[in-house]
Scaffold this motif. Sequence first.
Motif, PDB file in Angstrom:
ATOM      1  N   GLN A  42      -7.116   2.852  -3.687  1.00 50.58           N
ATOM      2  CA  GLN A  42      -5.585   2.524  -2.345  1.00 50.58           C
ATOM      3  C   GLN A  42      -4.715   3.708  -2.815  1.00 50.58           C
ATOM      4  O   GLN A  42      -3.742   3.923  -2.509  1.00 50.58           O
ATOM      5  CB  GLN A  42      -4.838   1.461  -2.666  1.00 50.58           C
ATOM      6  CG  GLN A  42      -5.695   0.326  -2.010  1.00 50.58           C
ATOM      7  CD  GLN A  42      -4.041  -1.207  -2.058  1.00 50.58           C
ATOM      8  OE1 GLN A  42      -4.005  -0.585  -2.393  1.00 50.58           O
ATOM      9  NE2 GLN A  42      -5.190  -2.070  -1.086  1.00 50.58           N
ATOM     10  N   GLU A 113       0.358   6.326  -2.727  1.00 47.43           N
ATOM     11  CA  GLU A 113      -0.933   4.804  -1.999  1.00 47.43           C
ATOM     12  C   GLU A 113      -0.896   5.805  -0.691  1.00 47.43           C
ATOM     13  O   GLU A 113      -0.439   6.072  -0.059  1.00 47.43           O
ATOM     14  CB  GLU A 113       0.212   3.397  -2.359  1.00 47.43           C
ATOM     15  CG  GLU A 113      -0.097   2.722  -1.632  1.00 47.43           C
ATOM     16  CD  GLU A 113       0.531   1.202  -1.542  1.00 47.43           C
ATOM     17  OE1 GLU A 113      -0.236  -0.048  -1.478  1.00 47.43           O
ATOM     18  OE2 GLU A 113       1.325   1.614  -1.693  1.00 47.43           O
ATOM     19  N   ALA A 116      -3.740   1.765   4.664  1.00 47.81           N
ATOM     20  CA  ALA A 116      -5.095   1.162   4.439  1.00 47.81           C
ATOM     21  C   ALA A 116      -5.986   1.790   5.530  1.00 47.81           C
ATOM     22  O   ALA A 116      -5.168   1.804   6.605  1.00 47.81           O
ATOM     23  CB  ALA A 116      -3.832  -0.407   4.676  1.00 47.81           C
TER      24      ALA A 116
END
Length: 118
Positions: A42, A113, A116
């Motif tokens: 991630q 980050e 997703a």
Amino acid sequence: MRKVIVMTAILALTACGQESNDKIQRAKAASESTVVQAPVAQWALEITEGQRATITDTTGRLLDNGFTPYIFEIAGVQHFLIGPFASEAQALEAQAKMKLKPKLDGIETNVIELPAAN
């Protein structure tokens, strides 16, 4: 790899005339119960170096020093990244290692980050 071995064993049992459904079912159950999910990466280092160097020059410098960059598209925008890393701590550690390499002076990075995967 284990599934290949289990399937080979199943084929061998079948080819030898030992078509025991019980053995086949146990082999299938063993292969299915050992499936392990890999950690989802991630985090990455985003290269934020200015217009001083081209991407090819920067890529060469990074590769020569053990870092593999790649281009990743996030929300329609391409980002020049190193990673991915499973945790923020790993990304910070890689960033610290980069700062210790004199040949990578001038290459600045931010820990980001990654979104997703859908």
